[in-house]
Design a protein around this motif. Structure first.
Motif, PDB file in Angstrom:
ATOM      1  N   ASP A 252      29.582  79.805  35.941  1.00 15.35           N
ATOM      2  CA  ASP A 252      28.502  80.169  36.929  1.00 15.35           C
ATOM      3  C   ASP A 252      29.468  81.377  37.040  1.00 15.35           C
ATOM      4  N   PRO A 253      29.080  82.919  37.506  1.00 12.87           N
ATOM      5  CA  PRO A 253      29.882  83.676  37.796  1.00 12.87           C
ATOM      6  C   PRO A 253      30.093  83.199  39.431  1.00 12.87           C
ATOM      7  N   GLU A 254      28.767  82.654  40.089  1.00 16.20           N
ATOM      8  CA  GLU A 254      29.169  82.721  41.600  1.00 16.20           C
ATOM      9  C   GLU A 254      30.300  81.801  41.492  1.00 16.20           C
ATOM     10  N   ASP A 255      30.454  80.584  41.336  1.00 12.89           N
ATOM     11  CA  ASP A 255      32.234  79.426  41.267  1.00 12.89           C
ATOM     12  C   ASP A 255      33.082  80.402  40.693  1.00 12.89           C
ATOM     13  N   ILE A 256      33.064  81.431  40.423  1.00 14.65           N
ATOM     14  CA  ILE A 256      34.446  81.842  39.664  1.00 14.65           C
ATOM     15  C   ILE A 256      34.639  82.984  40.615  1.00 14.65           C
ATOM     16  N   LEU A 257      33.703  83.446  41.611  1.00 16.28           N
ATOM     17  CA  LEU A 257      33.914  84.868  42.547  1.00 16.28           C
ATOM     18  C   LEU A 257      33.802  83.999  43.996  1.00 16.28           C
ATOM     19  N   GLU A 258      33.265  82.866  44.154  1.00 18.33           N
ATOM     20  CA  GLU A 258      33.795  82.105  44.946  1.00 18.33           C
ATOM     21  C   GLU A 258      34.742  81.610  45.349  1.00 18.33           C
ATOM     22  N   GLY A 259      35.232  81.095  43.985  1.00 16.58           N
ATOM     23  CA  GLY A 259      36.762  80.987  43.714  1.00 16.58           C
ATOM     24  C   GLY A 259      36.517  78.648  43.762  1.00 16.58           C
ATOM     25  N   ARG A 260      35.861  78.574  43.399  1.00 19.04           N
ATOM     26  CA  ARG A 260      35.476  76.926  43.274  1.00 19.04           C
ATOM     27  C   ARG A 260      35.482  77.262  41.634  1.00 19.04           C
ATOM     28  N   THR A 261      36.256  77.484  40.643  1.00 19.97           N
ATOM     29  CA  THR A 261      36.194  77.204  39.402  1.00 19.97           C
ATOM     30  C   THR A 261      37.409  78.613  38.978  1.00 19.97           C
ATOM     31  N   THR A 262      38.203  77.774  38.174  1.00 22.91           N
ATOM     32  CA  THR A 262      39.124  79.055  37.704  1.00 22.91           C
ATOM     33  C   THR A 262      39.049  79.481  35.990  1.00 22.91           C
ATOM     34  N   ALA A 263      38.700  78.113  35.618  1.00 22.46           N
ATOM     35  CA  ALA A 263      38.274  77.988  34.293  1.00 22.46           C
ATOM     36  C   ALA A 263      37.887  79.334  33.379  1.00 22.46           C
ATOM     37  N   VAL A 264      39.088  79.413  32.218  1.00 27.58           N
ATOM     38  CA  VAL A 264      39.311  80.338  31.730  1.00 27.58           C
ATOM     39  C   VAL A 264      38.389  80.611  30.046  1.00 27.58           C
ATOM     40  N   ASP A 289      37.590  89.244  49.495  1.00 20.83           N
ATOM     41  CA  ASP A 289      38.089  87.083  48.640  1.00 20.83           C
ATOM     42  C   ASP A 289      37.323  87.255  47.389  1.00 20.83           C
ATOM     43  N   ARG A 290      36.073  87.279  46.605  1.00 22.05           N
ATOM     44  CA  ARG A 290      34.893  87.865  45.503  1.00 22.05           C
ATOM     45  C   ARG A 290      36.143  88.916  44.498  1.00 22.05           C
TER      46      ARG A 290
END
Length: 344
Positions: A252-264, A289-290
């Motif tokens: 989920d792009p929002e999870d990445i931008l909100e720092g909830r995931t760092t999975a690459v 932050d985003r």
């Protein structure tokens, strides 16, 4: 030359209303007329799109009417030519698809293009003239331009470039799925069909914009497949819809931008999709932050993907925001060899 380079040249030349008429050559769908419309809009000028193909040779002259005082015939100028009161003191008249017009109609335009007048009509002083058309090899309706007319123009030939196209597509808000797919398959931005086949739909900058307009009408890309085929052809449509299915596995792009995931992601298609989706979201909401989380995400990718992520962010007008990040400034210092790639 690429569209952005041609636009830069045209903007300089069109600053002078007395500049000779310019002719843009290029395959269908690369944005020849769009460039001229954009320049007129940016300058606040009037714009008249004149299709010579739809005219007879005498139409440019107008129609005669009797003048009882002089006992001679005067001419009424056609309403489609620029008029100061209606169209403004400055503007551009575009002779679009001029190569599709019969040679007799092209010849009728000689006087207007060279002398800025035809019969009693005089082109307003603040108006510029530009022409555009396809080449003979583009398999459109094309008539060879007479040498006397060609010699009255400055000629430019446009070509396709994905990086060039994205400078328009990303700020315009073209669907990130289209942009991501073309990052993955750049050769499909423009692919003229086999000369032996019947020419119908094929990939071009214009037809990919059609895909962008088609997608919101369908809840699932698979359901849009027939319409996408009708825009870019079956081969490109098949690849695009398969690419979009991959997006279902994307973080989920929002999870990445909100720092909830760092999975690459580890697959190229998924990486292209992620970068496109993240930039699309950042253009809507770009808090510090985003942006920091976005740059942290792309920093974990291979260098070529990092360059893509920075380059597309620049095209999305995010460069000023990125420069505020210490990590981005450090990245620039370490990658001076790719500064040209991210320079707007």
């Amino acid at each position: 030359m690429f569209a952005s380079e041609a636009k830069a040249h045209l903007k300089i030349l069109l600053a002078d209303p007395e500049v000779p008429t310019m002719m843009l050559w290029g395959p269908p769908g690369v944005g020849k007329s769009s460039i001229i419309q954009q320049i007129a809009a940016e300058r606040g000028w009037g714009f008249v799109d004149l299709r010579l193909l739809l005219l007879n040779p005498i139409d440019l002259r107008g129609i005669p009417y009797p003048n009882r005082e002089t006992r001679q015939a005067d001419w009424l100028a056609p309403s489609f030519l620029p008029d100061v009161e209606r169209d403004g003191k400055e503007g551009i008249i575009l002779f679009d698809e001029i190569t599709s017009a019969p040679r007799a109609v092209q010849a009728a335009a000689y006087q207007l293009i060279l002398d800025r007048r035809i019969g009693e009509y005089i082109l307003p002083e603040g108006w510029r003239q530009v022409a555009a058309g396809n080449r003979a090899e583009d398999k459109g309706v094309s008539n060879r331009m007479p040498a006397p007319l060609a010699n009255r123009m400055i000629h430019f030939e446009l070509t396709c470039s994905l990086e060039d196209w994205k400078f328009w597509a990303i700020p315009t808000g073209i669907d990130y799925r289209v942009i991501s797919f073309l990052n993955f398959r750049p050769e499909l931005l423009y692919m003229f069909p086999n000369q032996a086949a019947e020419i119908k739909a094929f990939p071009s900058p214009r037809s990919w914009e059609f895909v962008h307009k088609i997608l919101p009408s369908f809840s699932q890309v698979d359901r849009a497949f027939p319409a996408i085929c009708g825009a870019v052809g079956e081969g490109a449509a098949t690849e695009f819809t398969a690419f979009c299915r991959v997006l279902e596995q994307m973080p989920d792009p929002e999870d990445i931008l909100e720092g909830r995931t760092t999975a690459v992601p580890d697959s190229p298609d998924m990486i292209y999709a992620c970068i496109g989706a993240l930039i699309s979201r950042l253009t809507i909401n770009k808090t510090p932050d985003r942006l920091k989380n976005y740059f942290a995400f792309i920093s974990e990718l291979m260098v070529e993907y990092q360059v893509l992520g920075v380059s597309d962010a620049v095209k999305a007008n995010l460069r000023t925001d990125l420069v505020t990040l210490p990590a981005f400034r450090d990245w620039l210092a370490k990658h001076t060899d790719v500064l040209v790639s991210v320079d707007d």
